[in-house]
Scaffold this motif. Structure first.
Motif, PDB file in Angstrom:
ATOM      1  N   PRO A  26       0.838  -1.195   0.000  1.00 51.76           N
ATOM      2  CA  PRO A  26       0.000   0.000   0.000  1.00 51.76           C
ATOM      3  C   PRO A  26       0.875   1.249   0.000  1.00 51.76           C
ATOM      4  CG  PRO A  26      -0.463  -1.411   1.897  1.00 51.76           C
ATOM      5  CD  PRO A  26       0.712  -1.976   1.196  1.00 51.76           C
ATOM      6  N   THR A  27       0.357   2.308  -0.568  1.00 47.95           N
ATOM      7  CA  THR A  27       1.144   3.529  -0.641  1.00 47.95           C
ATOM      8  C   THR A  27       1.454   4.103   0.735  1.00 47.95           C
ATOM      9  OG1 THR A  27      -0.864   4.834  -0.898  1.00 47.95           O
ATOM     10  CG2 THR A  27       0.281   4.158  -2.909  1.00 47.95           C
ATOM     11  N   ASP A  28       0.665   3.767   1.749  1.00 48.88           N
ATOM     12  CA  ASP A  28       0.933   4.283   3.088  1.00 48.88           C
ATOM     13  C   ASP A  28       1.862   3.368   3.895  1.00 48.88           C
ATOM     14  OD1 ASP A  28      -0.717   2.172   3.709  1.00 48.88           O
ATOM     15  OD2 ASP A  28      -2.157   3.359   4.830  1.00 48.88           O
ATOM     16  N   GLU A  29       2.365   2.326   3.288  1.00 53.20           N
ATOM     17  CA  GLU A  29       3.328   1.412   3.913  1.00 53.20           C
ATOM     18  C   GLU A  29       2.780   0.738   5.165  1.00 53.20           C
ATOM     19  OE1 GLU A  29       6.916   3.710   4.395  1.00 53.20           O
ATOM     20  OE2 GLU A  29       7.321   3.627   2.255  1.00 53.20           O
ATOM     21  N   THR A  30       1.516   0.420   5.165  1.00 59.16           N
ATOM     22  CA  THR A  30       0.892  -0.202   6.328  1.00 59.16           C
ATOM     23  C   THR A  30       1.592  -1.488   6.721  1.00 59.16           C
ATOM     24  OG1 THR A  30      -1.240   0.773   5.771  1.00 59.16           O
ATOM     25  CG2 THR A  30      -1.267  -1.139   7.241  1.00 59.16           C
ATOM     26  N   ARG A  31       1.903  -2.344   5.764  1.00 56.17           N
ATOM     27  CA  ARG A  31       2.524  -3.629   6.104  1.00 56.17           C
ATOM     28  C   ARG A  31       3.900  -3.432   6.720  1.00 56.17           C
ATOM     29  NH1 ARG A  31       0.803  -5.286   0.608  1.00 56.17           N
ATOM     30  NH2 ARG A  31      -1.424  -5.384   0.880  1.00 56.17           N
ATOM     31  N   LEU A  32       4.641  -2.461   6.237  1.00 61.64           N
ATOM     32  CA  LEU A  32       5.946  -2.180   6.843  1.00 61.64           C
ATOM     33  C   LEU A  32       5.780  -1.674   8.272  1.00 61.64           C
ATOM     34  CD1 LEU A  32       7.837  -0.493   3.882  1.00 61.64           C
ATOM     35  CD2 LEU A  32       8.203  -2.772   4.831  1.00 61.64           C
ATOM     36  N   ARG A  33       4.764  -0.866   8.498  1.00 60.21           N
ATOM     37  CA  ARG A  33       4.515  -0.360   9.851  1.00 60.21           C
ATOM     38  C   ARG A  33       4.093  -1.491  10.790  1.00 60.21           C
ATOM     39  NH1 ARG A  33       0.657   4.069  10.333  1.00 60.21           N
ATOM     40  NH2 ARG A  33      -0.566   2.969   8.796  1.00 60.21           N
ATOM     41  N   LEU A  46       5.630  -5.095  15.243  1.00 57.90           N
ATOM     42  CA  LEU A  46       5.813  -6.451  15.761  1.00 57.90           C
ATOM     43  C   LEU A  46       7.239  -6.715  16.229  1.00 57.90           C
ATOM     44  CD1 LEU A  46       3.561  -8.469  13.352  1.00 57.90           C
ATOM     45  CD2 LEU A  46       3.324  -8.290  15.823  1.00 57.90           C
ATOM     46  N   LYS A  47       8.133  -5.776  15.987  1.00 53.70           N
ATOM     47  CA  LYS A  47       9.502  -5.901  16.470  1.00 53.70           C
ATOM     48  C   LYS A  47       9.656  -5.327  17.883  1.00 53.70           C
ATOM     49  CE  LYS A  47      14.079  -5.458  14.484  1.00 53.70           C
ATOM     50  NZ  LYS A  47      14.843  -4.909  13.388  1.00 53.70           N
ATOM     51  N   VAL A 100       0.343 -10.450  18.052  1.00 55.48           N
ATOM     52  CA  VAL A 100      -0.809  -9.554  18.034  1.00 55.48           C
ATOM     53  C   VAL A 100      -1.963 -10.201  17.290  1.00 55.48           C
ATOM     54  CG1 VAL A 100       0.568  -7.446  18.181  1.00 55.48           C
ATOM     55  CG2 VAL A 100      -0.047  -8.344  15.946  1.00 55.48           C
ATOM     56  N   THR A 101      -3.154  -9.771  17.642  1.00 58.38           N
ATOM     57  CA  THR A 101      -4.354 -10.218  16.946  1.00 58.38           C
ATOM     58  C   THR A 101      -4.680  -9.233  15.826  1.00 58.38           C
ATOM     59  OG1 THR A 101      -5.827  -8.972  18.372  1.00 58.38           O
ATOM     60  CG2 THR A 101      -5.273 -11.230  19.078  1.00 58.38           C
ATOM     61  N   ALA A 102      -5.544  -9.650  14.942  1.00 59.37           N
ATOM     62  CA  ALA A 102      -5.996  -8.748  13.876  1.00 59.37           C
ATOM     63  C   ALA A 102      -6.724  -7.545  14.475  1.00 59.37           C
ATOM     64  CB  ALA A 102      -6.900  -9.491  12.901  1.00 59.37           C
ATOM     65  N   ALA A 121      -5.871  -3.659  13.899  1.00 53.87           N
ATOM     66  CA  ALA A 121      -6.913  -2.732  13.440  1.00 53.87           C
ATOM     67  C   ALA A 121      -6.968  -1.507  14.342  1.00 53.87           C
ATOM     68  CB  ALA A 121      -8.264  -3.438  13.401  1.00 53.87           C
ATOM     69  N   GLU A 122      -6.919  -1.727  15.645  1.00 52.51           N
ATOM     70  CA  GLU A 122      -6.981  -0.613  16.584  1.00 52.51           C
ATOM     71  C   GLU A 122      -5.729   0.256  16.500  1.00 52.51           C
ATOM     72  OE1 GLU A 122      -7.048  -0.021  21.390  1.00 52.51           O
ATOM     73  OE2 GLU A 122      -8.212  -1.680  20.548  1.00 52.51           O
ATOM     74  N   ARG A 123      -4.577  -0.372  16.476  1.00 50.51           N
ATOM     75  CA  ARG A 123      -3.306   0.374  16.469  1.00 50.51           C
ATOM     76  C   ARG A 123      -3.167   1.269  15.233  1.00 50.51           C
ATOM     77  NH1 ARG A 123       1.813   0.914  19.309  1.00 50.51           N
ATOM     78  NH2 ARG A 123       3.202   1.728  17.743  1.00 50.51           N
ATOM     79  N   PHE A 124      -3.600   0.761  14.068  1.00 51.16           N
ATOM     80  CA  PHE A 124      -3.389   1.486  12.815  1.00 51.16           C
ATOM     81  C   PHE A 124      -4.669   2.088  12.242  1.00 51.16           C
ATOM     82  CE2 PHE A 124       0.102  -1.528  13.219  1.00 51.16           C
ATOM     83  CZ  PHE A 124       1.169  -0.650  13.156  1.00 51.16           C
ATOM     84  N   ALA A 125      -5.717   2.134  13.054  1.00 51.26           N
ATOM     85  CA  ALA A 125      -7.001   2.721  12.644  1.00 51.26           C
ATOM     86  C   ALA A 125      -7.505   2.119  11.337  1.00 51.26           C
ATOM     87  CB  ALA A 125      -6.887   4.242  12.541  1.00 51.26           C
ATOM     88  N   LEU A 126      -7.550   0.792  11.314  1.00 50.72           N
ATOM     89  CA  LEU A 126      -8.021   0.059  10.145  1.00 50.72           C
ATOM     90  C   LEU A 126      -9.315  -0.667  10.489  1.00 50.72           C
ATOM     91  CD1 LEU A 126      -4.664  -1.729   9.224  1.00 50.72           C
ATOM     92  CD2 LEU A 126      -5.624   0.281   8.095  1.00 50.72           C
ATOM     93  N   ALA A 127     -10.110  -0.925   9.493  1.00 46.90           N
ATOM     94  CA  ALA A 127     -11.257  -1.803   9.693  1.00 46.90           C
ATOM     95  C   ALA A 127     -10.711  -3.214   9.944  1.00 46.90           C
ATOM     96  CB  ALA A 127     -12.151  -1.796   8.464  1.00 46.90           C
ATOM     97  N   PRO A 128     -11.314  -3.990  10.831  1.00 41.25           N
ATOM     98  CA  PRO A 128     -10.798  -5.333  11.110  1.00 41.25           C
ATOM     99  C   PRO A 128     -10.593  -6.205   9.872  1.00 41.25           C
ATOM    100  CG  PRO A 128     -12.348  -4.718  12.805  1.00 41.25           C
ATOM    101  CD  PRO A 128     -12.405  -3.628  11.745  1.00 41.25           C
ATOM    102  N   PRO A 129     -11.502  -6.190   8.879  1.00 39.56           N
ATOM    103  CA  PRO A 129     -11.240  -7.007   7.688  1.00 39.56           C
ATOM    104  C   PRO A 129      -9.980  -6.557   6.927  1.00 39.56           C
ATOM    105  CG  PRO A 129     -13.552  -6.398   7.766  1.00 39.56           C
ATOM    106  CD  PRO A 129     -12.846  -5.599   8.832  1.00 39.56           C
ATOM    107  N   VAL A 130      -9.705  -5.267   6.932  1.00 39.60           N
ATOM    108  CA  VAL A 130      -8.505  -4.745   6.261  1.00 39.60           C
ATOM    109  C   VAL A 130      -7.257  -5.204   7.015  1.00 39.60           C
ATOM    110  CG1 VAL A 130      -7.255  -2.641   5.616  1.00 39.60           C
ATOM    111  CG2 VAL A 130      -9.733  -2.783   5.268  1.00 39.60           C
TER     112      VAL A 130
END
Length: 85
Positions: free
Chosen positions: A5-12, A17-18, A27-29, A33-42
């Motif tokens: 993703p352009t916002d580098e979510t996976r890298l974050r 996780l380090k 961590v759970t999904a 979701a809470e940490r990165f302000a994402l919808a749980p399915p995302v």
């Protein structure tokens, strides 16, 4: 694996996780979701993609899935890119 993703979510997520708490416990999904302000399915999609590429591994206990970094695989992928793969 190369699609990011352009916002580098996976890298974050991988960087988070380090950190000591998430690294030790995983961590759970929902936590992602809470940490990165994402919808749980995302959040689940990001985690599943990282797991599919081998950068994360998951464990299940009492019906709860926790995700952990696979630092050996991450180092392996980094070496491939360093070699110009």
């Amino acid at each position: 694996m190369l699609r990011t993703p352009t916002d580098e979510t996976r890298l974050r997520i991988l960087a988070w996780l380090k950190e000591p708490g998430p690294a030790a416990d995983g961590v759970t999904a929902d936590a992602v979701a809470e940490r990165f302000a994402l919808a749980p399915p995302v959040a689940r999609t990001h985690l599943r993609l990282l797991e599919a590429t081998g950068l994360l591994r998951s464990t299940r206990s009492a019906g709860v899935v926790r995700y952990h970094r696979d630092d050996m695989r991450i180092a392996e992928v980094a070496r491939m890119f360093e070699k110009g793969w």
